[in-house]
Design a protein around this motif. Structure first.
Motif, PDB file in Angstrom:
ATOM      1  N   VAL A   1       0.843  -1.031  -0.049  1.00  0.00           N
ATOM      2  CA  VAL A   1       0.363  -0.241  -0.274  1.00  0.00           C
ATOM      3  C   VAL A   1       0.622   1.139   0.230  1.00  0.00           C
ATOM      4  CG1 VAL A   1      -1.666   1.231   1.295  1.00  0.00           C
ATOM      5  CG2 VAL A   1      -2.268  -1.298   0.912  1.00  0.00           C
ATOM      6  N   VAL A   2       2.769   1.383   0.582  1.00  0.00           N
ATOM      7  CA  VAL A   2       2.758   2.131   0.975  1.00  0.00           C
ATOM      8  C   VAL A   2       3.609   2.569  -0.733  1.00  0.00           C
ATOM      9  CG1 VAL A   2       4.774   3.194   2.061  1.00  0.00           C
ATOM     10  CG2 VAL A   2       3.271   1.911   3.374  1.00  0.00           C
ATOM     11  N   ARG A   3       3.477   1.069  -1.274  1.00  0.00           N
ATOM     12  CA  ARG A   3       4.227   1.484  -2.707  1.00  0.00           C
ATOM     13  C   ARG A   3       3.079   2.041  -3.876  1.00  0.00           C
ATOM     14  NH1 ARG A   3       6.007  -2.892  -4.742  1.00  0.00           N
ATOM     15  NH2 ARG A   3       7.736  -2.277  -5.736  1.00  0.00           N
ATOM     16  N   GLY A   4       1.964   1.897  -3.189  1.00  0.00           N
ATOM     17  CA  GLY A   4       0.799   1.773  -4.272  1.00  0.00           C
ATOM     18  C   GLY A   4       0.196   0.868  -4.850  1.00  0.00           C
ATOM     19  N   GLU A   5       1.288  -0.292  -4.647  1.00  0.00           N
ATOM     20  CA  GLU A   5       1.348  -1.346  -5.801  1.00  0.00           C
ATOM     21  C   GLU A   5       0.378  -2.825  -5.149  1.00  0.00           C
ATOM     22  OE1 GLU A   5       2.006  -1.997  -8.443  1.00  0.00           O
ATOM     23  OE2 GLU A   5       3.671  -0.576  -8.749  1.00  0.00           O
ATOM     24  N   ARG A   6      -0.804  -3.119  -5.906  1.00  0.00           N
ATOM     25  CA  ARG A   6      -1.260  -5.000  -5.277  1.00  0.00           C
ATOM     26  C   ARG A   6      -0.359  -6.035  -4.548  1.00  0.00           C
ATOM     27  NH1 ARG A   6      -5.571  -6.644  -9.832  1.00  0.00           N
ATOM     28  NH2 ARG A   6      -6.774  -4.356 -10.923  1.00  0.00           N
ATOM     29  N   SER A   7      -0.975  -6.098  -3.615  1.00  0.00           N
ATOM     30  CA  SER A   7      -0.399  -6.996  -2.977  1.00  0.00           C
ATOM     31  C   SER A   7      -0.427  -8.765  -3.977  1.00  0.00           C
ATOM     32  CB  SER A   7      -0.444  -6.972  -1.035  1.00  0.00           C
ATOM     33  OG  SER A   7      -2.034  -6.785  -0.956  1.00  0.00           O
ATOM     34  N   HIS A   8      -1.544  -8.725  -3.151  1.00  0.00           N
ATOM     35  CA  HIS A   8      -2.067 -10.195  -4.167  1.00  0.00           C
ATOM     36  C   HIS A   8      -1.879 -10.444  -5.838  1.00  0.00           C
ATOM     37  CE1 HIS A   8      -3.577 -10.169  -0.120  1.00  0.00           C
ATOM     38  NE2 HIS A   8      -4.128 -11.396   0.276  1.00  0.00           N
ATOM     39  N   PHE A   9      -2.128 -11.090  -5.844  1.00  0.00           N
ATOM     40  CA  PHE A   9      -1.655 -12.150  -7.379  1.00  0.00           C
ATOM     41  C   PHE A   9      -0.609 -11.627  -8.371  1.00  0.00           C
ATOM     42  CE2 PHE A   9      -6.350 -11.712  -6.235  1.00  0.00           C
ATOM     43  CZ  PHE A   9      -6.007 -13.421  -5.515  1.00  0.00           C
ATOM     44  N   ASN A  10       0.206 -10.483  -7.290  1.00  0.00           N
ATOM     45  CA  ASN A  10       1.158  -8.996  -8.180  1.00  0.00           C
ATOM     46  C   ASN A  10       1.964 -10.103  -8.588  1.00  0.00           C
ATOM     47  OD1 ASN A  10       2.327  -7.226  -8.917  1.00  0.00           O
ATOM     48  ND2 ASN A  10       1.564  -5.806  -7.440  1.00  0.00           N
ATOM     49  N   MET A  11       2.464 -10.513 -10.186  1.00  0.00           N
ATOM     50  CA  MET A  11       3.309 -11.007 -10.580  1.00  0.00           C
ATOM     51  C   MET A  11       3.563 -10.151 -12.051  1.00  0.00           C
ATOM     52  SD  MET A  11       3.248 -13.970  -9.741  1.00  0.00           S
ATOM     53  CE  MET A  11       4.517 -14.737 -10.550  1.00  0.00           C
ATOM     54  N   THR A  12       3.518  -8.690 -11.498  1.00  0.00           N
ATOM     55  CA  THR A  12       3.728  -7.318 -12.388  1.00  0.00           C
ATOM     56  C   THR A  12       5.933  -7.310 -12.647  1.00  0.00           C
ATOM     57  OG1 THR A  12       3.662  -5.763 -10.765  1.00  0.00           O
ATOM     58  CG2 THR A  12       2.257  -6.110 -12.311  1.00  0.00           C
ATOM     59  N   ASN A  13       6.231  -7.791 -11.764  1.00  0.00           N
ATOM     60  CA  ASN A  13       7.961  -7.734 -12.030  1.00  0.00           C
ATOM     61  C   ASN A  13       8.073  -8.778 -10.677  1.00  0.00           C
ATOM     62  OD1 ASN A  13       8.480  -6.192  -9.505  1.00  0.00           O
ATOM     63  ND2 ASN A  13       6.640  -4.106  -9.808  1.00  0.00           N
ATOM     64  N   THR A  14      10.103  -8.814 -11.023  1.00  0.00           N
ATOM     65  CA  THR A  14      10.270  -9.593  -9.776  1.00  0.00           C
ATOM     66  C   THR A  14       9.940  -9.834  -8.856  1.00  0.00           C
ATOM     67  OG1 THR A  14      12.435  -9.897 -10.834  1.00  0.00           O
ATOM     68  CG2 THR A  14      12.382 -11.062  -9.574  1.00  0.00           C
ATOM     69  N   PHE A  15      10.515  -8.411  -8.016  1.00  0.00           N
ATOM     70  CA  PHE A  15      10.230  -8.345  -6.595  1.00  0.00           C
ATOM     71  C   PHE A  15       8.227  -7.976  -6.434  1.00  0.00           C
ATOM     72  CE2 PHE A  15       9.656  -4.706  -3.542  1.00  0.00           C
ATOM     73  CZ  PHE A  15      10.171  -5.623  -2.689  1.00  0.00           C
TER      74      PHE A  15
ATOM     75  N   SER B   1       6.331 -10.166  -7.660  1.00  0.00           N
ATOM     76  CA  SER B   1       6.381 -11.584  -7.549  1.00  0.00           C
ATOM     77  C   SER B   1       7.199 -12.378  -6.351  1.00  0.00           C
ATOM     78  CB  SER B   1       6.853 -12.188  -9.238  1.00  0.00           C
ATOM     79  OG  SER B   1       6.707 -11.580 -10.000  1.00  0.00           O
ATOM     80  N   VAL B   2       8.287 -12.006  -6.455  1.00  0.00           N
ATOM     81  CA  VAL B   2       8.918 -11.986  -4.573  1.00  0.00           C
ATOM     82  C   VAL B   2       7.951 -12.309  -3.876  1.00  0.00           C
ATOM     83  CG1 VAL B   2      10.621 -12.231  -3.363  1.00  0.00           C
ATOM     84  CG2 VAL B   2      11.004 -12.006  -5.355  1.00  0.00           C
ATOM     85  N   LEU B   3       6.859 -11.083  -3.265  1.00  0.00           N
ATOM     86  CA  LEU B   3       6.460 -10.815  -2.248  1.00  0.00           C
ATOM     87  C   LEU B   3       5.318 -11.519  -2.298  1.00  0.00           C
ATOM     88  CD1 LEU B   3       6.267  -7.026  -1.972  1.00  0.00           C
ATOM     89  CD2 LEU B   3       7.397  -8.586  -1.112  1.00  0.00           C
ATOM     90  N   TRP B   4       4.405 -12.004  -3.648  1.00  0.00           N
ATOM     91  CA  TRP B   4       2.942 -12.839  -4.100  1.00  0.00           C
ATOM     92  C   TRP B   4       3.600 -14.079  -3.081  1.00  0.00           C
ATOM     93  CZ3 TRP B   4      -1.090 -13.420  -2.960  1.00  0.00           C
ATOM     94  CH2 TRP B   4      -1.996 -14.720  -3.496  1.00  0.00           C
ATOM     95  N   VAL B   5       5.305 -14.310  -3.578  1.00  0.00           N
ATOM     96  CA  VAL B   5       5.304 -16.075  -3.243  1.00  0.00           C
ATOM     97  C   VAL B   5       4.996 -16.011  -2.705  1.00  0.00           C
ATOM     98  CG1 VAL B   5       6.569 -17.948  -3.620  1.00  0.00           C
ATOM     99  CG2 VAL B   5       6.331 -16.711  -6.314  1.00  0.00           C
TER     100      VAL B   5
END
Length: 316
Positions: free
Chosen positions: A105-119, A121-125
């Motif tokens: 949320v702080v980054r302004g990005e989705r947490s769930h199902f987010n595979m848009t880049n490597t970082f 993707s790692v968080l979602w895994v």
């Protein structure tokens, strides 16, 4: 004589409340306040919802889950090292999940199902792993509690059935990664019939235009709180309602409530998978709901009638 003693009390010897779960609940309560403030002052949106909406929902859910689990663990006649250790694993997994959710949320990005880049993707895994850990750890605790006799039969079975349905609710979360998101880099969705971000209900955010798999996940998961609380309510009401003093009546009501709750989880799952919003049921959904309500009413009547019959036979 206390109310609980008058209606088959819980065992006098109990395990202590699990402190890490209580600390985790307290931390999430604080986070809930922070997220609510964030919803008021932060005008950003993520996937169609206010940025801080997801942390608020997860914080509230973890508060309820943690307090209920700590209470259930405390009802054991004696402490269990395995149960305590497993509950600590749940706290650890929950902390990791909440850190990622808030961080995204702080980054302004989705947490769930987010595979848009490597970082991302790692968080979602990592989040996916914590979800599996939460499920398996809850299963271990459920098995341990199910093998213990806690209070009378009604209380024991409310805990067993509540935990069983909660495990089903947790497992239903696996339906979401299987949904096509319609968005590049997003490997899953909770909305059925449209991309995530459709208009949502107040407080819950559940879709008002399409099916929403968060509904069965939420409803099922919180059987852990509702069924044991219903059993406790029956105990409290027993001194005022003579029929509830009968263990067989309370047990019958618990079994009926559990069956009705399980049927409700099945119904909202079926409704969501058909792409139908909760607040706009079709005739098939309404018919199924009517069958469930009828079954619950019949179950209640059978439970009450059996006790009345026994009483009449005893006084004849």
């Amino acid at each position: 004589m206390s109310v609980l003693t008058a209606a088959d009390p819980l065992p006098s010897r109990r395990a202590p409340m699990h402190r890490p779960l209580l600390y985790f609940a307290a931390a999430n309560a604080v986070l809930l306040v922070v997220a609510l403030v964030g919803m008021l002052v932060d005008d950003r949106t993520i996937a169609g919802s206010t940025a801080w909406f997801k942390p608020a929902k997860f914080a509230m859910s973890f508060v309820l889950y943690s307090v209920a689990l700590a209470w259930l663990i405390s009802l054991r006649p004696k402490p269990s090292r395995l149960t305590s250790w497993t509950a600590t694993v749940i706290v650890t997994a929950g902390v990791i999940e909440m850190v990622i959710i808030v961080g995204q949320v702080v980054r302004g990005e989705r947490s769930h199902f987010n595979m848009t880049n490597t970082f991302d993707s790692v968080l979602w895994v990592i989040m996916s792993a914590t979800i599996v850990v939460l499920f398996l750890a809850t299963l271990v605790i459920a098995v341990g509690l199910s093998r213990s006799r806690i209070g009378d039969a009604a209380i024991t079975w409310s805990i067993r059935l509540g935990l069983a349905i909660s495990l089903v609710g947790l497992a239903l979360g696996n339906l979401m990664p299987q949904q096509e998101s319609g968005v590049e880099g997003i490997a899953g969705a909770h909305t059925v019939g449209a991309p995530d971000g459709t208009p949502g209900m107040p407080l819950t955010g559940w879709s008002t235009t399409d099916g929403d798999l968060r509904i069965p996940h939420f409803v099922g998961m919180h059987a852990l709180q509702l069924l044991p609380l219903f059993a406790a309510l029956l105990v409290v009401l027993a001194p005022r309602i003579p029929l509830l003093r009968e263990v067989r009546v309370r047990l019958g009501l618990i079994i009926t409530a559990s069956a009705g709750y399980a049927a409700l989880v099945a119904l909202v799952t079926w409704q969501a998978l058909r792409g139908q919003p909760l607040i706009h049921p079709d005739q098939a959904t309404l018919t199924a709901a009517a069958v469930i309500v009828t079954g619950v009413v019949v179950g209640v009547l059978i439970s009450v009638a059996s006790a009345v019959g026994v009483r009449k036979a005893a006084t004849a």
